[in-house]
Design a protein around this motif. Structure first.
Motif, PDB file in Angstrom:
ATOM      1  N   HIS A   1       0.829  -1.205   0.000  1.00  0.00           N
ATOM      2  CA  HIS A   1       0.000   0.000   0.000  1.00  0.00           C
ATOM      3  C   HIS A   1       0.863   1.255   0.000  1.00  0.00           C
ATOM      4  CE1 HIS A   1       0.996   0.648   4.221  1.00  0.00           C
ATOM      5  NE2 HIS A   1       0.700  -0.641   4.455  1.00  0.00           N
TER       6      HIS A   1
ATOM      7  N   ALA B   1      -1.789   4.715   4.092  1.00  0.00           N
ATOM      8  CA  ALA B   1      -2.820   3.705   3.858  1.00  0.00           C
ATOM      9  C   ALA B   1      -2.510   2.459   4.672  1.00  0.00           C
ATOM     10  CB  ALA B   1      -2.915   3.376   2.366  1.00  0.00           C
ATOM     11  N   SER B   2      -3.309   1.429   4.466  1.00  0.00           N
ATOM     12  CA  SER B   2      -3.152   0.161   5.177  1.00  0.00           C
ATOM     13  C   SER B   2      -3.505  -0.968   4.215  1.00  0.00           C
ATOM     14  CB  SER B   2      -4.093   0.117   6.387  1.00  0.00           C
ATOM     15  OG  SER B   2      -5.440   0.007   5.944  1.00  0.00           O
ATOM     16  N   PRO B   3      -3.336  -2.221   4.634  1.00  0.00           N
ATOM     17  CA  PRO B   3      -3.712  -3.327   3.745  1.00  0.00           C
ATOM     18  C   PRO B   3      -5.160  -3.269   3.282  1.00  0.00           C
ATOM     19  CG  PRO B   3      -2.348  -4.156   5.521  1.00  0.00           C
ATOM     20  CD  PRO B   3      -2.628  -2.718   5.844  1.00  0.00           C
TER      21      PRO B   3
ATOM     22  N   TRP C   1      -6.558  -0.946   1.885  1.00  0.00           N
ATOM     23  CA  TRP C   1      -6.645  -0.213   0.617  1.00  0.00           C
ATOM     24  C   TRP C   1      -6.878  -1.168  -0.545  1.00  0.00           C
ATOM     25  CZ3 TRP C   1      -4.472   0.157  -4.201  1.00  0.00           C
ATOM     26  CH2 TRP C   1      -4.691   1.343  -4.900  1.00  0.00           C
TER      27      TRP C   1
ATOM     28  N   ALA D   1       1.328  -5.585   5.560  1.00  0.00           N
ATOM     29  CA  ALA D   1       1.187  -4.510   6.546  1.00  0.00           C
ATOM     30  C   ALA D   1       2.576  -3.954   6.821  1.00  0.00           C
ATOM     31  CB  ALA D   1       0.547  -5.053   7.823  1.00  0.00           C
TER      32      ALA D   1
ATOM     33  N   SER E   1       5.821   1.569  10.615  1.00  0.00           N
ATOM     34  CA  SER E   1       5.660   3.021  10.662  1.00  0.00           C
ATOM     35  C   SER E   1       6.746   3.726   9.847  1.00  0.00           C
ATOM     36  CB  SER E   1       5.721   3.494  12.119  1.00  0.00           C
ATOM     37  OG  SER E   1       5.925   4.886  12.192  1.00  0.00           O
TER      38      SER E   1
ATOM     39  N   TRP F   1      10.279  -0.700   4.594  1.00  0.00           N
ATOM     40  CA  TRP F   1       9.270  -1.279   3.704  1.00  0.00           C
ATOM     41  C   TRP F   1       9.943  -2.144   2.639  1.00  0.00           C
ATOM     42  CZ3 TRP F   1       4.469   2.082   2.231  1.00  0.00           C
ATOM     43  CH2 TRP F   1       3.893   2.612   3.399  1.00  0.00           C
TER      44      TRP F   1
END
Length: 572
Positions: A26, A30-32, A34, A53, A56, A65
């Motif tokens: 995402h 946003a989050s999963p 989305w 997921a 932060s 990420w």
């Protein structure tokens, strides 16, 4: 060289019912969740979706990420599937098992781009990837809640990811909303991937039904899907089953959602020269000769084209001229083959000596198609500008091992009786099939099968094919999503399969599937309309041309039945 020839007879795709997995990343803020509108689309196609997921951004930054994504790729890809070449960690090997699709939105798209650069995957789909360049810094979306330090860290990551984009070797495509103010199209085009602009869509592409349709079409049309998904699933969504009631489009074309925009083409028809030794009676080159203005494709233009078309899976050397006249053809073949593209050649056969074809085979050529309209010397010379049939047949019979060979035959009132002889040649040489078609181009219609009574001659040729167990593949093989599964829909079983014409669009998908590039770099709208050339790659990028105003207008005319070139074409 008649530009309507291209062989369907090659190595078939194998169908392996295996699992495809898509890792979904995402965007910022946003989050999963989305991915909730997109996951059902993937699952309908038989693709397992795994939304990730992410930690932060304030505490860990986008590098975390990227590392999380790489860890997930490693989990799905057993040790040894990726080959590393140096301490930089850049992977040079391709995924050979457990193929993975990466799909990222916004910042997540840049993360997927970096992940695919470090560990190549089978397919990369970018959704609204921020084009963060030295001269373009998009403002961050509002209400992110990030500190200035975190925002600066994200900016550095985006800038580096965009700078590294050219190193991504995975099959990639970039979807962008045409109304996305944060990722404007003029900036998105600077990333080196095919661009699909979704009309009226904004940054949140998941809310666009048009995007969901285009995404599904793209994923199911890839070689990855052909090898790993159930063929029945692909056919359900790519055509030939369950046409929409009242649509007027048979064979499931309604499900394709055909419109003025097209997904990135998987096939490239490339004219390397307009020069030819012959003046074949039905060829567009003869009908409208270049009058001394012949052109050879420049190597730099080919490299530029291949850089802009990483999704291309097969390339045909075909066009108004004879490809073997280009002195750099082995080098051109190697340039494409090294990128994993299946390279095929269509030739009149005069220069196709065993030595020449062996050099091309060693450079990466997969298949050679002989454009052969008769095995009768007198008929052949009449159609081919007095060319010697014996030399062509000798070259055809002497194709070196390691090359697939095939025959493409354009029939007319002048050579309808030659079909049986072509079948006999194919049977004697062990060919399973021959591709046949009627004439296209308006100037050819008085001599076409459609305008003349050739039923008796055609029936004799078709009967001979049944006797010799040689398949006759008609002009609609281009429109078959999966030839090996749906070959019966393309077979010529009666004369009407060759002589029939339609007054409205029913079959042709060429302007949505095949990019036709001329020797001067012009993008033609169709390989059956080579003289209707559009803008040049020397002036605009391929992405700008492929879904530009000229191509959109041509596709609308095809669908509306207002293109004179289409109304006389046996493929229409």
């Amino acid at each position: 060289m008649n530009t309507q020839n291209a062989s369907p007879i090659g190595a078939g795709r194998r169908h392996v019912k295996a699992r495809l997995t898509a890792l979904l990343v995402h965007g910022m803020g946003a989050s999963p969740a989305w991915w909730d509108p997109i996951i059902p689309v993937l699952e309908r196609a038989g693709i397992t979706a795994r939304p990730l997921a992410m930690p932060s951004l304030e505490s860990h930054g986008p590098e975390a990420w990227r590392d999380e994504l790489l860890a997930q790729i490693n989990t799905l890809s057993p040790a040894g599937l990726m080959a590393r070449n140096d301490s930089s960690g850049l992977a040079t090997g391709r995924v050979t098992e457990a193929p993975i699709i990466l799909i990222g939105h916004s910042l997540g798209a840049a993360v997927c781009m970096e992940g695919a650069r470090l560990q190549p995957v089978a397919c990369l789909v970018l959704l609204a990837c921020p084009p963060f360049h030295a001269d373009h810094h998009p403002p961050p979306p509002p209400d992110t809640g990030l500190s200035l330090t975190a925002a600066s860290r994200i900016g550095r990551f985006l800038r580096q990811a965009c700078a590294n984009a050219a190193q991504v070797s995975s099959n990639a495509v970039h979807f962008v909303g045409a109304a996305d103010s944060w990722v404007p199209l003029d900036q998105a085009r600077r990333l080196p991937f095919p661009l699909v602009a979704i009309a009226r869509a904004r940054h949140n592409l998941g809310k666009s039904a048009t995007f969901l349709t285009q995404l599904l079409r793209h994923l199911l049309s890839t070689r990855l899907a052909a090898e790993h998904l159930d063929p029945g699933v692909r056919l359900d969504y790519l055509g030939h089953t369950h046409p929409k009631a009242g649509s007027g489009l048979p064979d499931g074309l309604a499900l394709l959602g055909l419109g003025p925009l097209a997904p990135p083409p998987a096939r490239l028809d490339l004219e390397v020269t307009t020069r030819c030794q012959l003046a074949c009676r039905a060829c567009a080159r003869t009908l409208n000769a270049p009058h001394g203005n012949d052109t050879d494709l420049a190597e730099g233009l080919l490299i530029q084209l291949l850089d802009q078309l990483p999704c291309v899976e097969e390339m045909f050397f075909v066009g108004l001229g004879e490809p073997l006249l280009h002195p750099r053809l082995p080098a051109f073949t190697s340039l494409a083959a090294r990128r994993g593209i299946c390279v095929r050649l269509v030739t009149n056969g005069l220069l196709a000596t065993p030595e020449t074809l062996a050099r091309l085979r060693d450079a990466g050529l997969s298949e050679v198609t002989f454009s052969l309209d008769s095995t009768d010397e007198a008929v052949f010379r009449k159609l081919r500008g007095n060319a010697p049939l014996g030399a062509v047949l000798h070259h055809f019979r002497s194709v070196p091992a390691g090359l697939t060979r095939s025959i493409f035959t354009t029939l007319s009132a002048a050579n309808a009786g030659s079909l049986a002889g072509i079948v006999d040649l194919a049977a004697a040489e062990g060919l399973p099939a021959v591709a046949v078609t009627d004439l296209n181009f308006a100037a050819n219609q008085p001599r076409s099968l459609a305008r003349n009574d050739c039923a008796e001659s055609l029936a004799a040729g078709i009967a001979r094919a049944r006797e010799k167990k040689v398949l006759l593949v008609g002009p609609h093989f281009h429109e078959t999503p999966d030839l090996m599964r749906s070959v019966r829909r393309s077979l010529v079983r009666t004369a009407a399969d060759l002589t029939g014409r339609t007054a409205r669009h029913q079959h042709c998908l060429a302007p949505w599937r095949v990019a036709v590039i001329g020797a001067s770099g012009n993008l033609s709208p169709c390989n059956c309309a080579p003289l209707a050339a559009g803008a040049s790659l020397q002036d605009e990028s391929f992405c700008e041309l492929w879904n530009g105003p000229a191509m959109q207008a041509w596709r609308r005319r095809v669908l509306a039945g207002t293109s004179p070139d289409c109304l006389v074409c046996p493929r229409y």
